[in-house]
Design a protein around this motif. Sequence first.
Motif, PDB file in Angstrom:
ATOM      1  N   VAL A  82       0.826  -1.238   0.041  1.00 41.75           N
ATOM      2  CA  VAL A  82       0.355  -0.510   0.479  1.00 41.75           C
ATOM      3  C   VAL A  82       0.970   1.015   0.071  1.00 41.75           C
ATOM      4  O   VAL A  82       0.261   2.183  -0.617  1.00 41.75           O
ATOM      5  CB  VAL A  82      -0.930  -0.481   1.467  1.00 41.75           C
ATOM      6  CG1 VAL A  82      -1.600   1.509   1.040  1.00 41.75           C
ATOM      7  CG2 VAL A  82      -2.137  -1.470   1.226  1.00 41.75           C
ATOM      8  N   PHE A  93      -7.206   0.967  -3.701  1.00 43.77           N
ATOM      9  CA  PHE A  93      -7.361   0.997  -1.856  1.00 43.77           C
ATOM     10  C   PHE A  93      -7.833   1.259  -1.347  1.00 43.77           C
ATOM     11  O   PHE A  93      -8.305   0.896  -0.247  1.00 43.77           O
ATOM     12  CB  PHE A  93      -5.764   0.841  -1.518  1.00 43.77           C
ATOM     13  CG  PHE A  93      -4.331   0.089  -2.264  1.00 43.77           C
ATOM     14  CD1 PHE A  93      -4.337  -1.396  -1.653  1.00 43.77           C
ATOM     15  CD2 PHE A  93      -3.738   0.807  -3.000  1.00 43.77           C
ATOM     16  CE1 PHE A  93      -3.572  -1.993  -1.930  1.00 43.77           C
ATOM     17  CE2 PHE A  93      -2.751  -0.261  -3.731  1.00 43.77           C
ATOM     18  CZ  PHE A  93      -2.241  -1.891  -2.761  1.00 43.77           C
ATOM     19  N   VAL A 168      -5.070  -1.821   4.336  1.00 40.83           N
ATOM     20  CA  VAL A 168      -5.179  -0.634   3.265  1.00 40.83           C
ATOM     21  C   VAL A 168      -5.193   0.246   3.366  1.00 40.83           C
ATOM     22  O   VAL A 168      -5.522   1.252   2.552  1.00 40.83           O
ATOM     23  CB  VAL A 168      -6.538  -1.612   2.792  1.00 40.83           C
ATOM     24  CG1 VAL A 168      -6.597  -2.729   2.461  1.00 40.83           C
ATOM     25  CG2 VAL A 168      -8.104  -1.152   3.476  1.00 40.83           C
TER      26      VAL A 168
END
Length: 228
Positions: A82, A93, A168
């Motif tokens: 991420v 994301f 995330v």
Amino acid sequence: MALTDDAVDRIRQMIITGEVRPGDRLPPEKELAARLGLSRNSLREAVRALTMLRVLETRRGDGTYVTSLNPELLLGTMSMVVDLHQDSTIRHFLEVRRLLEPEATAMAALHVGADRLAKLAALLAEAAQLTAARPVDRAALRANGEDFHRLIAHASGNPVLATIVETVSGKTLRAQAWCGMTDESDLHLTLTEHQAIYEALAAGDTYRARIRAAAHVAGIEDAVLTVR
């Protein structure tokens, strides 16, 4: 790379079939390489790769062990993915977070418990003090918000979901979200939204918990995209 991939797959199969289990030590390098029909160099590369993925753990002077394989441990490596995405794919994301965090919050309304509610209330009180202070300690306020969201995610009762939700969001995304809050009113809005989420959780209201979290996450998404 193909030889290393093959070596990784063979070790993976040993774990899947139960030949080695979480916490077990792998056979010595020479013995394992011979058993798997691999060169020692390929085996070393595979062990290095699986160690980075937290599947294996090398203990100096003691050997290489299979980790606990706890989902939280393994999924934690996603956070680097991420944080490394700094282009338009970051939207993907953000979309995943938008889909999952409201549901995790709704689940938390059913499982949060008195102890976690007390911790959330304490975080809200601290956030109120930080928001009112001058100058505002944004680093402390960001850490407070991270703790607030993390506690709710884990209150869902599903550690896999909690880890994915936490992952995330990513450190980079969280930092960008706070950079996007440029006005004092933005900080007060965040506090108000956190308070609304807390009240829904305290009432055990899954519907309102989901809605409040969805609105809050949408605001975070807007803040992140503003600074990109």
